[in-house]
Enzyme design. Structure first.
Site, PDB file in Angstrom:
ATOM      1  N   ARG A  13      -1.101   0.334  -0.731  1.00 48.47           N
ATOM      2  CA  ARG A  13       0.284   0.530  -1.136  1.00 48.47           C
ATOM      3  C   ARG A  13       0.754   1.942  -0.845  1.00 48.47           C
ATOM      4  O   ARG A  13      -0.029   2.878  -0.864  1.00 48.47           O
ATOM      5  CB  ARG A  13       0.434   0.291  -2.650  1.00 48.47           C
ATOM      6  CG  ARG A  13       0.367  -1.148  -3.098  1.00 48.47           C
ATOM      7  CD  ARG A  13       1.558  -1.956  -2.664  1.00 48.47           C
ATOM      8  NE  ARG A  13       2.819  -1.264  -2.817  1.00 48.47           N
ATOM      9  CZ  ARG A  13       3.689  -1.475  -3.780  1.00 48.47           C
ATOM     10  NH1 ARG A  13       3.480  -2.387  -4.691  1.00 48.47           N
ATOM     11  NH2 ARG A  13       4.816  -0.787  -3.836  1.00 48.47           N
ATOM     12  N   ARG A  69       6.348  -0.420  14.660  1.00 50.86           N
ATOM     13  CA  ARG A  69       6.387  -0.704  16.101  1.00 50.86           C
ATOM     14  C   ARG A  69       6.402   0.610  16.883  1.00 50.86           C
ATOM     15  O   ARG A  69       5.740   0.733  17.900  1.00 50.86           O
ATOM     16  CB  ARG A  69       7.606  -1.549  16.461  1.00 50.86           C
ATOM     17  CG  ARG A  69       7.637  -2.919  15.810  1.00 50.86           C
ATOM     18  CD  ARG A  69       6.656  -3.873  16.443  1.00 50.86           C
ATOM     19  NE  ARG A  69       6.808  -5.203  15.869  1.00 50.86           N
ATOM     20  CZ  ARG A  69       5.828  -5.870  15.284  1.00 50.86           C
ATOM     21  NH1 ARG A  69       4.612  -5.357  15.209  1.00 50.86           N
ATOM     22  NH2 ARG A  69       6.045  -7.068  14.783  1.00 50.86           N
ATOM     23  N   CYS A  80      10.237  -7.369   6.514  1.00 46.44           N
ATOM     24  CA  CYS A  80      11.067  -6.459   5.715  1.00 46.44           C
ATOM     25  C   CYS A  80      11.803  -7.244   4.641  1.00 46.44           C
ATOM     26  O   CYS A  80      12.087  -8.429   4.803  1.00 46.44           O
ATOM     27  CB  CYS A  80      12.110  -5.765   6.583  1.00 46.44           C
ATOM     28  SG  CYS A  80      11.454  -4.612   7.774  1.00 46.44           S
ATOM     29  N   GLU A  83      13.857  -4.628  -2.393  1.00 47.82           N
ATOM     30  CA  GLU A  83      13.307  -4.676  -3.747  1.00 47.82           C
ATOM     31  C   GLU A  83      14.348  -5.316  -4.668  1.00 47.82           C
ATOM     32  O   GLU A  83      15.536  -5.355  -4.352  1.00 47.82           O
ATOM     33  CB  GLU A  83      13.014  -3.251  -4.246  1.00 47.82           C
ATOM     34  CG  GLU A  83      11.864  -2.589  -3.561  1.00 47.82           C
ATOM     35  CD  GLU A  83      10.513  -3.139  -4.007  1.00 47.82           C
ATOM     36  OE1 GLU A  83      10.375  -3.583  -5.159  1.00 47.82           O
ATOM     37  OE2 GLU A  83       9.594  -3.098  -3.178  1.00 47.82           O
ATOM     38  N   ARG A  95       9.045   1.124   0.361  1.00 52.29           N
ATOM     39  CA  ARG A  95       7.676   0.787  -0.043  1.00 52.29           C
ATOM     40  C   ARG A  95       7.006   0.018   1.086  1.00 52.29           C
ATOM     41  O   ARG A  95       7.654  -0.723   1.823  1.00 52.29           O
ATOM     42  CB  ARG A  95       7.687  -0.060  -1.311  1.00 52.29           C
ATOM     43  CG  ARG A  95       8.161   0.684  -2.549  1.00 52.29           C
ATOM     44  CD  ARG A  95       8.249  -0.282  -3.738  1.00 52.29           C
ATOM     45  NE  ARG A  95       8.572   0.377  -4.985  1.00 52.29           N
ATOM     46  CZ  ARG A  95       9.799   0.586  -5.445  1.00 52.29           C
ATOM     47  NH1 ARG A  95      10.841   0.199  -4.724  1.00 52.29           N
ATOM     48  NH2 ARG A  95       9.999   1.178  -6.594  1.00 52.29           N
ATOM     49  N   TYR A 113       1.761   7.841  -2.409  1.00 50.27           N
ATOM     50  CA  TYR A 113       3.081   7.952  -3.029  1.00 50.27           C
ATOM     51  C   TYR A 113       3.562   9.379  -2.818  1.00 50.27           C
ATOM     52  O   TYR A 113       2.923  10.325  -3.288  1.00 50.27           O
ATOM     53  CB  TYR A 113       3.011   7.605  -4.520  1.00 50.27           C
ATOM     54  CG  TYR A 113       2.690   6.140  -4.719  1.00 50.27           C
ATOM     55  CD1 TYR A 113       3.711   5.224  -4.913  1.00 50.27           C
ATOM     56  CD2 TYR A 113       1.381   5.675  -4.654  1.00 50.27           C
ATOM     57  CE1 TYR A 113       3.436   3.869  -5.060  1.00 50.27           C
ATOM     58  CE2 TYR A 113       1.093   4.333  -4.795  1.00 50.27           C
ATOM     59  CZ  TYR A 113       2.116   3.435  -4.995  1.00 50.27           C
ATOM     60  OH  TYR A 113       1.842   2.101  -5.129  1.00 50.27           O
ATOM     61  N   ARG A 121       3.603   5.980  -9.440  1.00 52.27           N
ATOM     62  CA  ARG A 121       2.175   5.831  -9.739  1.00 52.27           C
ATOM     63  C   ARG A 121       1.560   7.211  -9.972  1.00 52.27           C
ATOM     64  O   ARG A 121       0.876   7.748  -9.114  1.00 52.27           O
ATOM     65  CB  ARG A 121       1.452   5.136  -8.580  1.00 52.27           C
ATOM     66  CG  ARG A 121       1.752   3.676  -8.391  1.00 52.27           C
ATOM     67  CD  ARG A 121       1.284   2.785  -9.545  1.00 52.27           C
ATOM     68  NE  ARG A 121      -0.129   2.890  -9.859  1.00 52.27           N
ATOM     69  CZ  ARG A 121      -1.082   2.109  -9.350  1.00 52.27           C
ATOM     70  NH1 ARG A 121      -0.772   1.161  -8.494  1.00 52.27           N
ATOM     71  NH2 ARG A 121      -2.332   2.281  -9.706  1.00 52.27           N
TER      72      ARG A 121
END
Length: 154
Positions: A13, A69, A80, A83, A95, A113, A121
């Site tokens: 992540r 890419r 894609c 959120e 993200r 992050y 986080r």
């Protein structure tokens, strides 16, 4: 007899924020985040099953997956999306979730992050200080100039 390690699929992540809803800002921020994820974990695109890129609803000037890419992830399945639009959520946030086949244990995976997303986080803030100039130089050496933005293909 030596113990043979088995590859398993792990999630990696990462999140970052950008200043503006422009193609340039979205792609640069995504390239920086993805480059840090790649370099922090030793990710080879041949070992990536897929990657999921999301933005908050206020970022819609370009597809963040184009950054992958541009970094030559030409044979990786990319997707894609936006959120959820949650009240008081972080804005201008990108993200990434990479599905990576690796021999690493889950606790060895480095989640990244950066910028305004570090508070998402706090337990993952241990990333070493980033040399942004060196990172962007690395990115420039990886760029695939054939990967065009959506608007450039029209």
């Amino acid at each position: 007899m030596s113990e043979q390690k088995i590859k398993v699929c792990r999630g990696v992540r990462g999140a970052t924020t950008v200043e503006d809803n422009t193609s340039e800002s979205i792609l640069q921020g995504t390239r920086e985040l993805l480059a840090l994820m790649i370099r922090s974990n030793g990710i080879n695109p041949e070992d990536v099953a897929s990657a999921w890129f999301t933005t908050t609803p206020d970022l819609n000037a370009d597809y963040p997956a184009l950054a992958a890419r541009q970094l030559n992830w030409m044979n990786v399945a990319l997707m894609c999306g936006h959120e959820m639009n949650v009240a008081r959520a972080l804005t201008k946030c990108i993200r990434i979730l990479i599905h990576w086949n690796t021999e690493k244990a889950a606790e060895e995976v480095v989640h990244v992050y950066i910028k305004g997303a570090t508070h998402l986080r706090p337990d993952k803030e241990a990333l070493p200080k980033v040399d942004w100039e060196e990172l962007n130089s690395w990115i420039e050496n990886q760029i695939n100039n054939d990967a065009k933005t959506y608007r450039e293909n029209k």
